[in-house]
Design a protein around this motif. Structure first.
Motif, PDB file in Angstrom:
ATOM      1  N   SER A  35      74.536  52.577  32.873  1.00  0.00           N
ATOM      2  CA  SER A  35      74.740  52.657  34.311  1.00  0.00           C
ATOM      3  C   SER A  35      73.792  53.577  34.640  1.00  0.00           C
ATOM      4  O   SER A  35      73.066  53.336  35.932  1.00  0.00           O
ATOM      5  N   TYR A  36      73.104  54.558  34.192  1.00  0.00           N
ATOM      6  CA  TYR A  36      71.913  55.300  34.728  1.00  0.00           C
ATOM      7  C   TYR A  36      70.852  54.569  34.648  1.00  0.00           C
ATOM      8  O   TYR A  36      70.069  54.618  35.690  1.00  0.00           O
ATOM      9  N   LEU A  37      70.565  53.469  33.944  1.00  0.00           N
ATOM     10  CA  LEU A  37      69.279  52.796  33.864  1.00  0.00           C
ATOM     11  C   LEU A  37      69.278  51.678  35.140  1.00  0.00           C
ATOM     12  O   LEU A  37      68.291  51.478  35.813  1.00  0.00           O
ATOM     13  N   LYS A  38      70.508  51.205  35.227  1.00  0.00           N
ATOM     14  CA  LYS A  38      70.784  50.109  36.135  1.00  0.00           C
ATOM     15  C   LYS A  38      70.501  50.703  37.476  1.00  0.00           C
ATOM     16  O   LYS A  38      69.887  49.999  38.603  1.00  0.00           O
ATOM     17  N   GLN A  39      70.887  51.929  37.879  1.00  0.00           N
ATOM     18  CA  GLN A  39      70.535  52.641  38.939  1.00  0.00           C
ATOM     19  C   GLN A  39      69.166  52.972  39.312  1.00  0.00           C
ATOM     20  O   GLN A  39      68.794  53.000  40.607  1.00  0.00           O
ATOM     21  N   ASN A  41      67.179  50.308  38.389  1.00  0.00           N
ATOM     22  CA  ASN A  41      66.903  48.968  38.602  1.00  0.00           C
ATOM     23  C   ASN A  41      65.604  48.505  37.273  1.00  0.00           C
ATOM     24  O   ASN A  41      64.800  47.601  37.488  1.00  0.00           O
ATOM     25  N   VAL A  42      66.175  49.016  36.191  1.00  0.00           N
ATOM     26  CA  VAL A  42      65.631  48.751  34.941  1.00  0.00           C
ATOM     27  C   VAL A  42      66.497  47.782  34.156  1.00  0.00           C
ATOM     28  O   VAL A  42      67.506  47.896  34.061  1.00  0.00           O
ATOM     29  N   GLU A  43      65.621  46.772  33.552  1.00  0.00           N
ATOM     30  CA  GLU A  43      66.224  45.415  32.935  1.00  0.00           C
ATOM     31  C   GLU A  43      66.661  45.958  31.899  1.00  0.00           C
ATOM     32  O   GLU A  43      65.917  46.747  30.921  1.00  0.00           O
ATOM     33  N   THR A  44      67.958  45.905  31.484  1.00  0.00           N
ATOM     34  CA  THR A  44      68.797  46.276  30.189  1.00  0.00           C
ATOM     35  C   THR A  44      69.714  45.106  29.400  1.00  0.00           C
ATOM     36  O   THR A  44      69.738  44.062  30.483  1.00  0.00           O
ATOM     37  N   LYS A  45      69.539  45.228  28.066  1.00  0.00           N
ATOM     38  CA  LYS A  45      70.566  44.319  27.509  1.00  0.00           C
ATOM     39  C   LYS A  45      71.005  45.145  26.084  1.00  0.00           C
ATOM     40  O   LYS A  45      70.333  45.742  25.745  1.00  0.00           O
ATOM     41  N   ARG A  46      72.233  44.496  25.758  1.00  0.00           N
ATOM     42  CA  ARG A  46      72.814  45.290  24.815  1.00  0.00           C
ATOM     43  C   ARG A  46      72.577  44.181  23.654  1.00  0.00           C
ATOM     44  O   ARG A  46      72.631  42.971  23.655  1.00  0.00           O
ATOM     45  N   ASN A  47      72.220  44.830  22.433  1.00  0.00           N
ATOM     46  CA  ASN A  47      72.346  43.960  20.959  1.00  0.00           C
ATOM     47  C   ASN A  47      73.642  43.912  20.370  1.00  0.00           C
ATOM     48  O   ASN A  47      74.492  44.631  20.990  1.00  0.00           O
ATOM     49  N   ARG A  48      73.825  43.030  19.500  1.00  0.00           N
ATOM     50  CA  ARG A  48      75.245  42.681  18.930  1.00  0.00           C
ATOM     51  C   ARG A  48      75.751  43.994  18.047  1.00  0.00           C
ATOM     52  O   ARG A  48      76.789  44.209  17.933  1.00  0.00           O
ATOM     53  N   LYS A  49      74.854  44.652  17.770  1.00  0.00           N
ATOM     54  CA  LYS A  49      75.360  46.196  17.136  1.00  0.00           C
ATOM     55  C   LYS A  49      75.957  46.977  18.167  1.00  0.00           C
ATOM     56  O   LYS A  49      76.265  48.091  17.642  1.00  0.00           O
ATOM     57  N   GLY A  50      75.533  46.897  19.467  1.00  0.00           N
ATOM     58  CA  GLY A  50      76.261  47.684  20.542  1.00  0.00           C
ATOM     59  C   GLY A  50      74.996  48.725  20.968  1.00  0.00           C
ATOM     60  O   GLY A  50      75.413  49.581  21.993  1.00  0.00           O
TER      61      GLY A  50
END
Length: 351
Positions: A35-39, A41-50
């Motif tokens: 949430s901090y990074l989305k504010q 406007n930074v591109e994020t993704k989760r890996n399968r390990k979380g």
């Protein structure tokens, strides 16, 4: 020089350490970071390990950098519900039982209910147990006293507690007027706060990085495999940002950025280490070189996984690691300054 604000970093750090995140149960804190990074406007993704990967596109996309810090912490898990209603625990991560004796804790049930307790020796009362001070601090003697009216295992299970429930430790975070930060889990939430503030500064000042740079917020470092995957084929340099260990024979202190020369996995990349030292000298950043004899990082885990990368390790100096830890704001500041300059420099000549 518009360095990341240290006071803001410390305030963010107090929030991070206050979110329970023992290895294996880190979704809440990953969501906070996400949430901090989305504010921003930074591109994020989760890996399968979380874990979480944030990416800032650079001028050169043919070569990448990756920086990593981990949000997972030491903790415990319910091993057994004793007939007395107390809990036997199993440790998550590498630490000693004596380092958590007397600590407040929180037990999270599989349905999300949270209950509190205290970690104590079974033989705590000196009025009852003659050898209370001499009894070994181990799994047989350490237990959790629940803050609930329970008299037996059945009543504990009625609360929803079962084998496998996660136990987190009260961080007891405290900021002193002399600039110290005292808390559990500064390893490695101090570094996570530094990286998040660095990203914020880069975005706020619209700084264009020379290379596409990934920031991996890993969530399994304490158990050995947080940063050993999701490394792009283009990644050349991989820098772990983790604590510097303090003790007898160490040069690391609570006031400088620690640059690791070698740990239990062997030496870190010599040219990258020299590059980091040169940056520190050029910009008046206080640093110490050191060897951590009983230590491994996400960078060393990546090397063991077979990645063809240049790996390094730096971080703030943390006293009493894997116990009730402490660092100083100057160590956080020096680490932030070195990272600020590092991500804007050309890669080392590795061929």
């Amino acid at each position: 020089m518009p360095y990341p604000n240290t006071n803001d970093t410390i305030q963010l750090l107090t929030k991070l350490v206050s979110i329970p995140s023992p290895s294996g149960n880190t979704n809440e804190i990953i969501s906070f970071v996400e949430s901090y990074l989305k504010q921003l406007n930074v591109e994020t993704k989760r890996n399968r390990k979380g874990g979480l990967i944030a990416t800032i596109q650079g001028i050169d996309n043919s070569k990448h950098r990756m920086l990593t810090a981990h949000v997972d912490t030491l903790g415990a898990i319910v091993k057994e519900i004793k007939p007395s209603g107390r809990l036997k625990i199993d440790l998550i991560g590498g630490f000693t039982y004596n380092s958590i004796e007397g600590e407040y804790c929180e037990i999270e049930t599989s349905c999300g209910k949270k209950l509190t307790g205290t970690i104590l020796m079974h033989q705590t009362s000196v009025h009852v147990y003659k050898n209370a001070g001499k009894a070994e601090r181990n799994q047989e003697n350490i237990e959790v006293r629940l803050d609930e009216v329970v008299h037996n295992a059945e009543e504990v299970r009625e609360l929803g507690i079962e084998v496998g429930d996660f136990i987190s430790f009260d961080p007891r975070v405290q900021l002193t007027s002399s600039g110290f930060i005292k808390s559990r889990h500064l390893d490695d939430k101090a570094s996570v706060a530094i990286l998040l503030q660095l990203i914020k500064q880069l975005k706020t000042d619209k700084i264009e990085l020379p290379y596409t740079t990934h920031f991996l917020i890993s969530n399994n470092e304490e158990i050995g495999y947080g940063g050993n995957s999701n490394i792009t084929p283009e990644t050349v340099e991989y820098l772990a940002v983790d604590m510097g260990a303090i003790g007898d024979g160490q040069s690391t202190d609570e006031y400088t950025v620690s640059i690791c020369v070698k740990d239990s996995s062997g030496p870190y990349h010599y040219q990258l280490r020299k590059h980091l030292v040169q940056l520190a000298k050029e910009h008046g950043i206080d640093y110490k070189l050191d060897i951590y004899p009983y230590y491994g990082s996400d960078a060393s885990a990546a090397i063991r996984a077979g990645y063809d990368i240049i790996h390094g390790l730096i971080g703030p100096g943390i006293d009493s690691s894997h116990a009730y830890e402490r660092t100083h704001q100057s160590s956080i500041e020096n680490t932030a300054k070195l990272l600020y300059h590092y991500v804007q420099t050309a890669m080392i000549q590795y061929q």
